[in-house]
Design a protein around this motif. Structure first.
Motif, PDB file in Angstrom:
ATOM      1  N   ILE A 116      28.664  25.614  35.450  1.00 40.14           N
ATOM      2  CA  ILE A 116      27.847  26.799  35.701  1.00 40.14           C
ATOM      3  C   ILE A 116      28.303  27.887  34.738  1.00 40.14           C
ATOM      4  O   ILE A 116      29.490  28.193  34.639  1.00 40.14           O
ATOM      5  CB  ILE A 116      28.012  27.258  37.165  1.00 40.14           C
ATOM      6  CG1 ILE A 116      27.567  26.136  38.090  1.00 40.14           C
ATOM      7  CG2 ILE A 116      27.216  28.517  37.426  1.00 40.14           C
ATOM      8  CD1 ILE A 116      27.831  26.413  39.555  1.00 40.14           C
ATOM      9  N   THR A 119      27.007  33.710  33.474  1.00 33.53           N
ATOM     10  CA  THR A 119      25.828  34.479  33.885  1.00 33.53           C
ATOM     11  C   THR A 119      25.296  33.964  35.214  1.00 33.53           C
ATOM     12  O   THR A 119      24.985  34.741  36.120  1.00 33.53           O
ATOM     13  CB  THR A 119      24.720  34.392  32.812  1.00 33.53           C
ATOM     14  OG1 THR A 119      25.264  34.772  31.556  1.00 33.53           O
ATOM     15  CG2 THR A 119      23.540  35.275  33.157  1.00 33.53           C
ATOM     16  N   ASP A 120      25.222  32.630  35.327  1.00 35.78           N
ATOM     17  CA  ASP A 120      24.736  32.035  36.577  1.00 35.78           C
ATOM     18  C   ASP A 120      25.693  32.346  37.726  1.00 35.78           C
ATOM     19  O   ASP A 120      25.263  32.612  38.851  1.00 35.78           O
ATOM     20  CB  ASP A 120      24.576  30.523  36.430  1.00 35.78           C
ATOM     21  CG  ASP A 120      23.383  30.151  35.554  1.00 35.78           C
ATOM     22  OD1 ASP A 120      22.499  31.006  35.370  1.00 35.78           O
ATOM     23  OD2 ASP A 120      23.351  28.996  35.067  1.00 35.78           O
ATOM     24  N   LYS A 121      26.986  32.328  37.465  1.00 33.64           N
ATOM     25  CA  LYS A 121      27.966  32.660  38.507  1.00 33.64           C
ATOM     26  C   LYS A 121      27.765  34.093  38.984  1.00 33.64           C
ATOM     27  O   LYS A 121      27.795  34.379  40.181  1.00 33.64           O
ATOM     28  CB  LYS A 121      29.392  32.476  37.985  1.00 33.64           C
ATOM     29  CG  LYS A 121      29.842  31.049  37.873  1.00 33.64           C
ATOM     30  CD  LYS A 121      31.272  30.989  37.365  1.00 33.64           C
ATOM     31  CE  LYS A 121      31.684  29.559  37.101  1.00 33.64           C
ATOM     32  NZ  LYS A 121      33.036  29.462  36.551  1.00 33.64           N
ATOM     33  N   LEU A 123      25.026  35.889  38.802  1.00 37.25           N
ATOM     34  CA  LEU A 123      23.775  35.977  39.546  1.00 37.25           C
ATOM     35  C   LEU A 123      23.945  35.424  40.966  1.00 37.25           C
ATOM     36  O   LEU A 123      23.391  35.966  41.921  1.00 37.25           O
ATOM     37  CB  LEU A 123      22.654  35.230  38.817  1.00 37.25           C
ATOM     38  CG  LEU A 123      22.114  35.909  37.554  1.00 37.25           C
ATOM     39  CD1 LEU A 123      21.139  34.996  36.825  1.00 37.25           C
ATOM     40  CD2 LEU A 123      21.446  37.228  37.904  1.00 37.25           C
ATOM     41  N   MET A 124      24.709  34.345  41.115  1.00 37.85           N
ATOM     42  CA  MET A 124      24.946  33.773  42.439  1.00 37.85           C
ATOM     43  C   MET A 124      25.738  34.744  43.311  1.00 37.85           C
ATOM     44  O   MET A 124      25.465  34.891  44.509  1.00 37.85           O
ATOM     45  CB  MET A 124      25.675  32.422  42.319  1.00 37.85           C
ATOM     46  CG  MET A 124      24.776  31.314  41.758  1.00 37.85           C
ATOM     47  SD  MET A 124      25.623  29.792  41.298  1.00 37.85           S
ATOM     48  CE  MET A 124      26.443  29.322  42.773  1.00 37.85           C
ATOM     49  N   GLU A 125      26.703  35.429  42.716  1.00 36.77           N
ATOM     50  CA  GLU A 125      27.495  36.412  43.469  1.00 36.77           C
ATOM     51  C   GLU A 125      26.598  37.574  43.914  1.00 36.77           C
ATOM     52  O   GLU A 125      26.702  38.055  45.046  1.00 36.77           O
ATOM     53  CB  GLU A 125      28.653  36.929  42.617  1.00 36.77           C
ATOM     54  CG  GLU A 125      29.752  35.911  42.413  1.00 36.77           C
ATOM     55  CD  GLU A 125      30.828  36.412  41.449  1.00 36.77           C
ATOM     56  OE1 GLU A 125      30.825  37.615  41.071  1.00 36.77           O
ATOM     57  OE2 GLU A 125      31.667  35.578  41.066  1.00 36.77           O
ATOM     58  N   LEU A 127      23.369  37.482  44.392  1.00 37.03           N
ATOM     59  CA  LEU A 127      22.488  36.966  45.433  1.00 37.03           C
ATOM     60  C   LEU A 127      23.210  36.897  46.773  1.00 37.03           C
ATOM     61  O   LEU A 127      22.657  37.276  47.812  1.00 37.03           O
ATOM     62  CB  LEU A 127      21.950  35.585  45.030  1.00 37.03           C
ATOM     63  CG  LEU A 127      20.977  34.924  45.991  1.00 37.03           C
ATOM     64  CD1 LEU A 127      19.711  35.762  46.131  1.00 37.03           C
ATOM     65  CD2 LEU A 127      20.633  33.527  45.529  1.00 37.03           C
ATOM     66  N   GLU A 128      24.429  36.471  46.775  1.00 39.35           N
ATOM     67  CA  GLU A 128      25.202  36.382  48.015  1.00 39.35           C
ATOM     68  C   GLU A 128      25.449  37.772  48.604  1.00 39.35           C
ATOM     69  O   GLU A 128      25.370  37.976  49.820  1.00 39.35           O
ATOM     70  CB  GLU A 128      26.522  35.651  47.766  1.00 39.35           C
ATOM     71  CG  GLU A 128      27.225  35.320  49.056  1.00 39.35           C
ATOM     72  CD  GLU A 128      28.207  34.201  48.902  1.00 39.35           C
ATOM     73  OE1 GLU A 128      29.214  34.273  49.618  1.00 39.35           O
ATOM     74  OE2 GLU A 128      27.973  33.282  48.092  1.00 39.35           O
ATOM     75  N   GLU A 129      25.746  38.736  47.759  1.00 35.93           N
ATOM     76  CA  GLU A 129      25.960  40.108  48.224  1.00 35.93           C
ATOM     77  C   GLU A 129      24.673  40.669  48.832  1.00 35.93           C
ATOM     78  O   GLU A 129      24.710  41.356  49.856  1.00 35.93           O
ATOM     79  CB  GLU A 129      26.437  41.009  47.086  1.00 35.93           C
ATOM     80  CG  GLU A 129      27.875  40.768  46.672  1.00 35.93           C
ATOM     81  CD  GLU A 129      28.858  41.114  47.781  1.00 35.93           C
ATOM     82  OE1 GLU A 129      28.635  42.110  48.514  1.00 35.93           O
ATOM     83  OE2 GLU A 129      29.833  40.349  47.923  1.00 35.93           O
ATOM     84  N   ARG A 131      22.315  38.945  50.239  1.00 35.64           N
ATOM     85  CA  ARG A 131      22.112  38.266  51.523  1.00 35.64           C
ATOM     86  C   ARG A 131      22.990  38.881  52.606  1.00 35.64           C
ATOM     87  O   ARG A 131      22.602  38.981  53.772  1.00 35.64           O
ATOM     88  CB  ARG A 131      22.406  36.780  51.401  1.00 35.64           C
ATOM     89  CG  ARG A 131      21.324  36.011  50.701  1.00 35.64           C
ATOM     90  CD  ARG A 131      21.611  34.522  50.706  1.00 35.64           C
ATOM     91  NE  ARG A 131      20.601  33.817  49.948  1.00 35.64           N
ATOM     92  CZ  ARG A 131      20.786  32.683  49.333  1.00 35.64           C
ATOM     93  NH1 ARG A 131      21.969  32.115  49.371  1.00 35.64           N
ATOM     94  NH2 ARG A 131      19.816  32.106  48.675  1.00 35.64           N
TER      95      ARG A 131
END
Length: 134
Positions: A116, A119-121, A123-125, A127-129, A131
């Motif tokens: 991964i 940048t993807d990491k 974006l995932m962080e 997104l989690e925040e 949520r």
């Protein structure tokens, strides 16, 4: 008939026939070597132990004028046991090699998880925040 000929050509050209021919030739050579070992080495040792004749082939007993060549039979049994042992060890070794090759092939075919990107990491962080805030 044409289908039969085509199947035979495929069989012959695949190498199966050549593998079988090599096996027969090697088996014949091993048989000669084992027979020599039995006749020239094992038989004299048996005769030393038993104090009997110099060759198993000369071991005979007679009943009512009929000769029973038990020495030849023993010679053939010893040949068979040694050849069977050699074949067993060869098959066992080949199976081990085949198992190792299959394991290596499976290891090479294992799907590799893509890495991964940073940048993807990120974006995932994010997104989690997001949520967590809901």
């Amino acid at each position: 008939m044409k289908k039969f000929i085509n199947e035979f050509k495929e069989f012959a050209l695949k190498g199966n026939m050549f593998d079988m021919a090599i096996g027969v030739i090697m088996g014949s050579a091993v048989s000669k070597v084992v027979s020599s070992i039995v006749t020239d080495l094992i038989t004299p040792l048996i005769s030393l132990v038993t104090g009997g004749t110099a060759a198993l082939s000369e071991m005979v007993f007679t009943i009512n004028g009929v000769n029973f060549n038990y020495g030849l039979f023993l010679n053939n049994v010893i040949d068979f046991v040694i050849i069977a042992l050699i074949i067993f060890l060869m098959v066992k070794g080949l199976n081990k090699v085949r198992t190792l090759a299959l394991a290596k092939k499976k290891e090479e075919e294992k799907p590799v998880e893509p890495e991964i990107s940073s940048t993807d990491k990120l974006l995932m962080e994010i997104l989690e925040e997001l949520r967590k805030q809901k």
